[in-house]
Design a protein around this motif. Structure first.
Motif, short mmCIF file in Angstrom:
data_model
loop_
_atom_site.label_atom_id
_atom_site.label_comp_id
_atom_site.label_asym_id
_atom_site.label_seq_id
_atom_site.Cartn_x
_atom_site.Cartn_y
_atom_site.Cartn_z
N ALA B 580 0.83 -1.20 0.00
CA ALA B 580 0.00 0.00 0.00
C ALA B 580 0.87 1.25 0.00
N LEU B 581 1.88 1.27 0.87
CA LEU B 581 2.75 2.45 0.95
C LEU B 581 3.50 2.64 -0.36
N ILE B 582 3.99 1.55 -0.94
CA ILE B 582 4.73 1.68 -2.20
C ILE B 582 3.80 2.21 -3.30
N CYS B 583 2.58 1.73 -3.29
CA CYS B 583 1.61 2.17 -4.29
C CYS B 583 1.39 3.69 -4.19
N VAL B 584 1.19 4.18 -2.97
CA VAL B 584 1.00 5.62 -2.77
C VAL B 584 2.23 6.39 -3.24
N ALA B 585 3.42 5.88 -2.88
CA ALA B 585 4.65 6.57 -3.24
C ALA B 585 4.82 6.64 -4.76
N VAL B 586 4.54 5.53 -5.44
CA VAL B 586 4.71 5.49 -6.90
C VAL B 586 3.75 6.47 -7.58
N ILE B 587 2.51 6.46 -7.13
CA ILE B 587 1.51 7.35 -7.74
C ILE B 587 1.90 8.82 -7.50
N PHE B 588 2.38 9.10 -6.28
CA PHE B 588 2.78 10.46 -5.95
C PHE B 588 3.98 10.87 -6.82
N GLY B 589 4.90 9.93 -7.04
CA GLY B 589 6.06 10.22 -7.88
C GLY B 589 5.64 10.46 -9.33
N LEU B 590 4.75 9.60 -9.84
CA LEU B 590 4.30 9.72 -11.23
C LEU B 590 3.60 11.06 -11.45
N TYR B 591 2.86 11.49 -10.46
CA TYR B 591 2.06 12.71 -10.59
C TYR B 591 2.94 13.92 -10.88
N HIS B 592 4.21 13.87 -10.46
CA HIS B 592 5.08 15.03 -10.70
C HIS B 592 5.64 15.08 -12.11
N MET B 593 5.37 14.06 -12.90
CA MET B 593 5.65 14.05 -14.33
C MET B 593 7.07 14.49 -14.69
N SER B 594 8.04 13.93 -14.04
CA SER B 594 9.43 14.18 -14.42
C SER B 594 10.25 13.01 -13.92
N LEU B 595 11.26 12.65 -14.72
CA LEU B 595 12.04 11.46 -14.37
C LEU B 595 12.72 11.61 -13.02
N ILE B 596 13.35 12.78 -12.81
CA ILE B 596 14.07 12.98 -11.54
C ILE B 596 13.08 13.03 -10.39
N LYS B 597 12.04 13.85 -10.60
CA LYS B 597 11.08 14.03 -9.51
C LYS B 597 10.34 12.75 -9.16
N PHE B 598 10.26 11.83 -10.14
CA PHE B 598 9.61 10.56 -9.82
C PHE B 598 10.29 9.91 -8.63
N PHE B 599 11.63 9.96 -8.63
CA PHE B 599 12.36 9.33 -7.54
C PHE B 599 12.36 10.18 -6.28
N GLY B 605 7.05 10.76 -0.86
CA GLY B 605 5.72 10.17 -0.79
C GLY B 605 5.69 8.96 0.13
N LEU B 606 6.76 8.16 0.07
CA LEU B 606 6.84 6.97 0.91
C LEU B 606 6.87 7.36 2.39
N ALA B 607 7.69 8.39 2.69
CA ALA B 607 7.78 8.85 4.08
C ALA B 607 6.42 9.36 4.56
N LEU B 608 5.77 10.16 3.72
CA LEU B 608 4.47 10.72 4.10
C LEU B 608 3.44 9.60 4.30
N ALA B 609 3.46 8.66 3.35
CA ALA B 609 2.49 7.57 3.44
C ALA B 609 2.68 6.77 4.72
N TYR B 610 3.97 6.56 5.09
CA TYR B 610 4.24 5.80 6.30
C TYR B 610 3.74 6.53 7.53
N VAL B 611 4.01 7.85 7.57
CA VAL B 611 3.58 8.62 8.74
C VAL B 611 2.06 8.60 8.86
N LEU B 612 1.38 8.74 7.71
CA LEU B 612 -0.08 8.72 7.79
C LEU B 612 -0.58 7.35 8.26
#
Lengths: 260, 683
Positions: B580-599, B605-612
């Protein structure tokens, strides 16, 4: 014939306001054994775990723990999973038939899946067709048939590989009297032919007359087992329905006293 | 695996599919009957239009002023206007000015097609000015305007030649000093091939996918809907045999549809070429044989692509329990495939090693290149291998699905609640995954169209509008589906220990994000420039506090509501914690629409998802998100002072420096996780 050792099946589901994923045991440590010439009835309310138990026995589902052993005619070693399936005829309310095929075509395909030689398949189709009186509609597309006719084709499908064990999951639910009768007669006949029959239902009266032994399950666990008479005697009742209620009530009281 | 059983499954599936009208229509009727019919219809319409144009008579009025230059030869001009040229049937009929009281009105009412005003040039009295009045919105008027322009041009040349001859100069010497002509080195086949290569691949991939859609649904979701899947599972066959047989059947139908379509289109094309060749001897002969290697290799590519499409369509439809649901699931796949295929039609894309691994695009580019006789065997091999690898991956996923009882036996539920009637919905709970994906899709669409439109006028306002969508769409969706808002958006007041934990985790994440960003930007320099450009556009003229509001505060509030609130609650209901956390992180990364920003944003996104996940309080992640963005804005505005404070954020530190930062990150994470766990246990 067929033996289950401490079968457990765990499912995950979300529960409560917090939507936490909770694991619950649909089948919780069930062991059983059925031999040739015997009908075992599995009774329980909806959601008791009957279908899950039978699916594991039929090899449709893998148990979370525990094992199922199936023995062939000459009951030497337990069979491999695929060989086990060849020895089991499985029928449930959910095993529908392919509407775009005719009964004959369906059985021909089934013959190939069970690796029965073609000429023998034709012979068996003839035999089964005579026994179940399929002659009039064997070559019609199944989607065009009535419920009763479809039910007969379903039985024919189970019979074709000549299994040693039958597993029937609520086969009569939703059927009219005549179609139910067909299935019940079929089970009796197969029992006489020394086949092992497992049969789940929530029609207590049906089970009372038909079954040699009964397994009552509730919330995934066995709450009572024995012949219908034994169960009635143990609960001081004179029919399975009352016996069932007595057992369930006893269970719940037991739960409460434990919690308190 | 038992080949005989696979064969039986295959045979059974094919038989079942062929006995269904929908397959037959899709596979045979559409390509063999509909295309030729459409083509004949299109030809008919084109012919009629052409004829009406060719036979055209154009009505033109010549309005000559009173005071015309002496060099204007009215009679010759009129003669030129009325001459029909070069065997064309259309001609101009000149009308007298007196026939119309108001020429402008006559033109507007389409009584005449155009009128020409002839007058004297005010600055150069010797020059004649022709003014053509016409209606660009009317086909005939438009047509006659270009005819008139040509004629006036001709009159101009004629006049120049006459004048030069009058002063005794050879007009060719002055007027036709140079001559232009081109010599095409492309062979007829190459021209033909580039044309075919433009259209064919896109049509083909669409046809193959459409061909795969129906059988994929029928053999997966269809079996579930008709209740025959359980019957099938009672058979003594293995999952692999079952899936392989089904997959081969779907691929066969899909390939047959593709090839039938190809033949049908090819037939029409051949027919047209033949009629053209018969009609005029000038049409160059095409050596069709030279396309043979392209066809053979193209067919191999198509075969591999068919495997991939069939497998992926089956994976998608396997999640569905009914036809309707399967159709819903397939729509995004169709869109993605067609858009990617469309990208392959952009001219001048170079077929590189990287692109040869991009699904869909690689096949399109491969076929386009084959038809202009560019054979790069290593790239072709890469396309074939990657497609087969993707197909294998999908089949592996399929076999996982067919082992999962949840997928096979789960009762059908309304997963697309957004499309249900509101009165049918039960209040409470959190959104379903399908609804959450739908909400994301809507937000992305709004962002791409409305957001970028506003952004063209003002970058800052574009950001504000985008953030509003990000906030409002999930809120509206949650309201419509009657979800428990508090639960869905994790609206709980955090404890002090939770805030402390969140801040520590953010402190541990920030340097990590910066270092990863720096490392990646040295690899993808182009991407970095694009990112910096948009950032510079905003920062250039905006005061600090406005940037803090728009870049730090607003996204912290809105993006958290969508990604951690709506989306995470939906995902964590269905998946276990880590996926679930990885899924949130990947979607959040994709949303920024840039190769660097994806990572980089993926890590955040992963840190935020974990805290939530631990705190169930969106206030915590909003605060973290704000801190993160605030730091970036602060560093951009006060680069000098912050480069003293955080030198590692501006220049890649030494290996020792990186190690130091890493240790710092781990320690901060440790403290953060401890705080969160501690507050959870206390509860």
């Amino acid at each position: 014939m067929i033996r289950a050792n401490h079968l457990v099946k765990t499912f995950a589901r979300t529960e409560g306001k917090k939507n936490h994923r909770v694991e619950f045991k649909a089948v919780n440590d069930i062991s059983l054994e059925v031999h040739g010439g015997e009908i075992l009835g599995i009774l329980g309310p909806n959601g008791a775990g009957k279908t899950t138990l039978l699916r594991m026995l039929g090899g449709l589902m893998e148990p979370s723990s525990g094992s199922v052993e199936v023995y062939g005619k000459d009951s030497g070693e337990a069979l491999s999973p695929l060989e086990s399936k060849k020895n089991i005829g499985y029928l449930s309310g959910n095993t529908k038939l392919y509407g775009r095929f005719s009964g004959r075509e369906l059985m021909q395909y089934w013959g190939e899946f069970y690796e029965i030689p073609k000429s023998e398949v034709e012979e068996r189709i003839e035999e089964i067709s005579n026994a179940l009186e399929l002659g009039g509609f064997l070559d019609n597309r199944i989607e065009k048939l009535s419920t009763g006719q479809t039910q007969r084709i379903s039985i024919a499908r189970c019979l074709l590989p000549k299994p040693q064990i039958y597993i029937f999951d609520e086969p009569t639910s939703g059927l009219d009297v005549i179609s139910s009768r067909l299935i019940i007669d079929f089970m009796k006949k197969e029992k006489e032919a020394k086949k092992a029959v497992l049969y789940s239902t929530h029609y207590m009266e049906e089970a009372q007359t038909l079954c040699d032994r009964i397994l009552m399950i509730h919330e995934g666990r066995i709450v009572a087992s024995g012949t219908p008479r034994e169960i009635e005697e143990a609960t001081h009742t004179d029919n399975l329905r009352d016996a069932f209620f007595a057992i369930i009530e006893g269970e719940e009281e037991g739960h409460e006293s434990k919690e308190n | 695996m038992n080949l005989k059983k696979i064969k039986t499954i295959y045979h059974k599936e094919m038989m079942e599919l062929f006995r269904d009208k929908k397959t037959l229509i899709m596979m045979i009727v559409v390509p063999l009957i509909l295309y030729p019919l459409l083509f004949v219809g299109a030809m008919f319409i084109t012919n009629t239009v052409m004829q009406s144009l060719e036979e055209g008579e154009y009505h033109v009025v010549l309005q000559e002023g009173n005071d015309l230059p002496s060099s204007y030869y009215g009679d010759s001009f009129k003669q030129m206007l009325e001459d029909t040229e070069d065997g064309l049937d259309d001609h101009i009929i000149l009308h007298d000015t007196s026939e119309y009281s108001d020429l402008s009105k006559a033109l507007e009412e389409e009584e005449i097609d155009a009128y020409i005003q002839v007058c004297k040039d005010l600055e150069d009295p010797g020059k004649t000015v022709f003014l053509i009045h016409y209606l660009s919105s009317v086909t005939n008027s438009n047509q006659v305007k270009s005819m008139l322009s040509d004629k006036i041009e001709r009159y101009n040349t004629w006049l120049s030649e006459t004048r030069l001859e009058m002063v005794g100069i050879n007009p060719d010497y002055i007027l036709h000093a140079t001559d232009i002509s081109g010599k095409d080195h492309s062979s007829t086949e190459e021209r033909m091939g580039s044309l075919i290569g433009m259209i064919l691949p896109f049509l083909l991939i669409t046809m193959i996918l459409l061909g795969a859609v129906y059988p994929a649904i029928d053999t997966t979701a269809g079996e579930k809907e008709r209740g025959t899947l359980e019957t099938l599972l009672t058979l003594p066959i293995t999952n692999q045999e079952l899936i392989t047989g089904k997959f081969l059947a779907v691929a066969t139908i899909s390939l047959m549809t593709g090839i039938l379509n190809l033949l049908s289109m090819g037939g029409i094309l051949g027919f047209t070429m033949m009629t053209l060749q018969v009609a005029s001897q000038d049409t160059p002969k095409v050596q069709w044989g030279s396309f043979l290697p392209a066809l053979v290799l193209g067919l191999l590519g198509i075969l591999a692509f068919t495997f991939f499409m069939s497998a992926i369509a089956m994976v998608v439809t396997s999640f569905a329990k009914s036809y309707k649901e399967a159709n819903n699931y397939l729509t995004p796949l169709l869109l993605v495939v067609m858009l990617t295929g469309y990208a392959g039609m952009i001219p001048n894309i170079e077929f590189t090693k990287v692109l040869a691994a991009v699904p869909v695009l690689n096949v399109v580019l491969m076929i386009t290149n084959l038809f202009v006789f560019k054979y790069s065997l290593s790239l072709i091999a890469e396309v074939l291998v990657t497609n087969i690898a993707y197909a294998a991956l999908c089949i592996w996923v399929l076999s996982k699905i067919y082992r999962s009882e949840e997928m096979l036996f789960a009762e059908s539920g309304a997963s697309f609640q957004l499309f249900s009637k509101r009165s049918d919905l039960k209040p409470g709970g959190v959104p379903t995954i399908t609804d959450a994906s739908m909400v994301l899709a809507i937000v992305v669409l709004l962002m791409m169209y409305v957001g970028s439109l506003v952004q063209m006028r003002s970058v800052l306002w574009g950001l504000v509008v985008t953030q509003m969508f990000i906030l409002l769409v999930p809120l509206l969706a949650a309201w419509y589906t009657k979800k428990d808002l508090r639960e869905t958006f994790s609206l709980h007041i955090p404890k002090i220990s939770q805030i402390l934990g969140a801040v520590c985790i953010e402190a541990g994440t920030f340097p990590l994000v910066i270092i990863v960003g720096q490392a990646l930007s040295s690899i993808w320099t182009e991407d970095l420039e694009a990112v910096n450009q948009t950032f510079a556009q905003i920062l250039g003229k905006t005061p600090f506090w406005v940037s803090v509001l728009v870049i730090a505060l607003l996204p912290a509030l809105c993006e958290e509501m969508l990604f951690r609130g709506y989306f995470e609650s939906a995902v964590s209901k269905k998946l276990k914690m880590i996926p679930a956390l990885i899924c949130v992180a990947v979607i959040f990364g994709l949303y920024h629409m840039s190769l660097i920003k994806f990572f980089t944003t993926g890590i955040l996104g992963l840190a935020l998802a974990y805290v939530l996940y631990c705190t169930k309080s969106i206030a915590c992640t909003m605060f973290m998100h704000f801190l993160n963005n605030f730091m970036s804005v602060y560093m951009s505005y006060f680069a000098v002072s912050s480069s003293h404070l955080f030198p590692w954020a501006f220049r890649m530190p030494s290996a020792l420096g990186i190690l130091g930062l890493f240790v710092f990150s781990v320690v901060m994470w440790g403290i953060g996780v401890f705080c969160l766990q501690w507050s959870a246990r206390k509860k």
